[in-house]
Design an enzyme around this catalytic site. Structure first.
Site, PDB file in Angstrom:
ATOM      1  N   TYR A 171       0.832  -1.210   0.000  1.00 23.87           N
ATOM      2  CA  TYR A 171       0.000   0.000   0.000  1.00 23.87           C
ATOM      3  C   TYR A 171       0.861   1.251   0.000  1.00 23.87           C
ATOM      4  CZ  TYR A 171      -3.641   3.284   1.394  1.00 23.87           C
ATOM      5  OH  TYR A 171      -4.515   4.353   1.438  1.00 23.87           O
ATOM      6  N   LYS A 175       1.301   4.097  -3.073  1.00 25.06           N
ATOM      7  CA  LYS A 175       0.955   5.512  -2.934  1.00 25.06           C
ATOM      8  C   LYS A 175       2.159   6.408  -3.207  1.00 25.06           C
ATOM      9  CE  LYS A 175      -3.365   4.902  -2.016  1.00 25.06           C
ATOM     10  NZ  LYS A 175      -4.416   5.336  -2.966  1.00 25.06           N
TER      11      LYS A 175
END
Length: 248
Positions: A171, A175
């Protein structure tokens, strides 16, 4: 088929992953400002229910089938916007996943990272690429990418930064890549007048976080709505939260 907006000042927004959480609140916020909001969602039942509930608040919010990892649905969504409105004024790339739970980086597999990247990075590129001809027809298009402090290399590498919980390998790295994409699109599209920014909603209590956050989804959505509606004086190529610029 819905009626095309006739007024020149009616603006059209697409929010991906809009059936719940922060995406739903972004859709609600833009609807309250008078935007025609296309609430993209891959789950038809949830998407239709959410859009109907928001539309009941006297906003023009419509469900749009969209799975950012399936090219056919991305192309179909772009075709719908083209035929129904002829342009797109706002694109909010909110759809995102995390599959690793609270496990440390050394336990995460390549397949888990690949799945996360497919939605959080490749999916964003797919949607922007498909919608770009429509965004270019807007007088002042805005693209907002939902990021996080977990994607900030500055914060991750700063020993004095406040703790941010688990280091989510898939994750967080997705990002960080999304932030890089934001910068490159902002530079590339500057001459078109299209502003592209990343925003961090903070740690919000949603299904995504297991409702562990200390902020509400509505609070998290506020900065995205602000950047989606910013005027010509607003930033582009920036990474912001409620308090202003964040370190890349």
């Amino acid at each position: 088929m819905a009626t095309q907006p006739n007024a020149a000042d009616t603006k059209v927004a697409l929010v991906t992953g809009a059936n719940k959480g922060i995406g739903r609140e972004i859709a609600r916020g833009l609807g309250r400002l008078g935007y025609v909001v296309l609430a993209g969602a891959r789950d038809e039942a949830r998407g239709r229910t959410s859009a109907a509930e928001l539309a009941a608040e006297e906003a023009d919010i419509r469900y749009l089938p969209l799975d950012v990892t399936v090219d056919e649905t991305v192309r179909a969504a772009a075709k719908y916007v083209e035929e129904e409105f002829g342009r797109l004024d706002v694109l909010v790339n909110n759809a995102g996943i995390s599959v690793e739970g609270q496990r440390p980086p050394h336990e995460i597999t390549a397949e888990e990272v690949r799945r996360t990247m497919e939605t959080n990075v490749i999916g964003v590129v797919a949607v922007i690429h498909a919608m770009l001809p429509l965004l270019r027809r807007s007088a002042a298009a805005r693209v907002v990418n939902l990021s996080t402090g977990l994607g900030s290399l500055g914060l991750l590498s700063d020993p004095d930064a406040p703790p941010m919980g688990a280091q989510l390998l898939g994750y967080g790295s997705s990002k960080a890549a999304l932030n890089a994409i934001t910068i490159m699109y902002a530079k590339d599209l500057a001459d078109d007048g299209i502003k592209v920014n990343s925003v961090s909603p903070g740690y919000c209590a949603t299904d995504f976080t297991g409702n562990r956050g200390y902020r509400t989804a509505q609070q998290g959505a506020a900065v995205a709505v602000e950047l989606a509606t910013v005027g010509d004086e607003g930033p582009t190529g920036a990474f912001l939260n409620d308090d202003g610029p964040m370190p890349w």
